[in-house]
Design a protein around this motif. Structure first.
Motif, PDB file in Angstrom:
ATOM      1  N   GLY A 131       0.593   6.939   9.202  1.00 45.55           N
ATOM      2  CA  GLY A 131       0.285   7.580   9.614  1.00 45.55           C
ATOM      3  C   GLY A 131      -0.420   7.747   7.803  1.00 45.55           C
ATOM      4  O   GLY A 131      -0.346   6.834   7.214  1.00 45.55           O
ATOM      5  N   GLY A 132      -1.400   8.794   7.378  1.00 44.62           N
ATOM      6  CA  GLY A 132      -2.286   9.234   6.102  1.00 44.62           C
ATOM      7  C   GLY A 132      -2.956  10.223   6.757  1.00 44.62           C
ATOM      8  O   GLY A 132      -3.087  10.777   8.148  1.00 44.62           O
ATOM      9  N   TYR A 133      -3.997  10.351   5.687  1.00 40.17           N
ATOM     10  CA  TYR A 133      -4.046  11.812   5.412  1.00 40.17           C
ATOM     11  C   TYR A 133      -6.003  11.764   5.822  1.00 40.17           C
ATOM     12  O   TYR A 133      -6.566  11.032   5.664  1.00 40.17           O
ATOM     13  N   SER A 134      -5.948  12.689   6.871  1.00 42.23           N
ATOM     14  CA  SER A 134      -7.449  12.113   7.273  1.00 42.23           C
ATOM     15  C   SER A 134      -8.604  13.047   6.405  1.00 42.23           C
ATOM     16  O   SER A 134      -8.727  14.195   6.787  1.00 42.23           O
TER      17      SER A 134
ATOM     18  N   GLU B   1       0.114  13.665  11.624  1.00 41.82           N
ATOM     19  CA  GLU B   1      -0.400  12.776  10.695  1.00 41.82           C
ATOM     20  C   GLU B   1      -0.166  12.104   9.594  1.00 41.82           C
ATOM     21  O   GLU B   1       0.169  10.761   9.263  1.00 41.82           O
ATOM     22  N   MET B   2       0.737  12.919   8.721  1.00 38.70           N
ATOM     23  CA  MET B   2       1.172  12.947   7.653  1.00 38.70           C
ATOM     24  C   MET B   2       2.649  12.940   8.312  1.00 38.70           C
ATOM     25  O   MET B   2       3.505  13.697   8.780  1.00 38.70           O
ATOM     26  N   PRO B   3       3.709  11.827   7.412  1.00 42.30           N
ATOM     27  CA  PRO B   3       4.676  12.056   7.773  1.00 42.30           C
ATOM     28  C   PRO B   3       5.677  13.104   7.022  1.00 42.30           C
ATOM     29  O   PRO B   3       5.378  13.751   6.017  1.00 42.30           O
ATOM     30  N   SER B   4       7.053  13.303   8.216  1.00 43.09           N
ATOM     31  CA  SER B   4       7.252  14.561   7.522  1.00 43.09           C
ATOM     32  C   SER B   4       8.563  13.668   6.508  1.00 43.09           C
ATOM     33  O   SER B   4       9.316  12.581   6.271  1.00 43.09           O
ATOM     34  N   LYS B   5       9.692  14.789   6.288  1.00 41.07           N
ATOM     35  CA  LYS B   5      10.585  14.623   5.153  1.00 41.07           C
ATOM     36  C   LYS B   5      11.762  13.395   5.939  1.00 41.07           C
ATOM     37  O   LYS B   5      12.060  12.603   4.856  1.00 41.07           O
ATOM     38  N   GLN B   6      12.047  13.885   7.612  1.00 36.52           N
ATOM     39  CA  GLN B   6      12.387  13.180   8.066  1.00 36.52           C
ATOM     40  C   GLN B   6      12.302  11.820   8.103  1.00 36.52           C
ATOM     41  O   GLN B   6      13.004  10.988   7.417  1.00 36.52           O
TER      42      GLN B   6
END
Length: 113
Positions: free
Chosen positions: A18-21, A37-42
């Protein structure tokens, strides 16, 4: 899978993609970039839970790097980090925490070339 620990041929791997585009404004949502693309809290919690269940991992594999590493690399002319890296802080800060609390042999991340 984000936040999983795998054992392959006797070696342990922690993975967290994951990562920010940084070119997100030039893309179209759900066509050429996705909010996921960005991870969730879970997913963050899943990673911590799995790392708490092991004493050591041989390899950590991520897309981006911990924030201290990102900062260091941004000071090296070769990398010319562009875009709004602050959008990625939740992830890079999480990875920095992982780096400090986890014993590992090698960390590989792929975004900086």
């Amino acid at each position: 899978m984000r936040g999983e620990v795998y054992t392959i041929e006797g070696k342990t791997f922690f993975t967290f993609g994951g990562g920010y585009s940084i070119d997100q404004p030039l893309r179209k949502e759900n066509v050429s970039w996705w909010p996921q693309e960005m991870p969730s809290k879970q997913e963050y919690e899943n990673g911590l839970r799995h790392l708490d269940s092991v004493d050591h991992v041989d390899y950590i594999i991520t897309h981006t790097a911990p924030d201290e590493t990102v900062y260091f690399l941004s000071t090296i002319k070769k990398y010319h980090i562009k875009g709004d890296i602050y959008q990625e802080f939740p992830l890079t800060t999480y990875l920095n925490d992982i780096q400090k609390k986890t014993t590992y042999t090698h960390w590989y991340f792929g975004i900086f070339m």
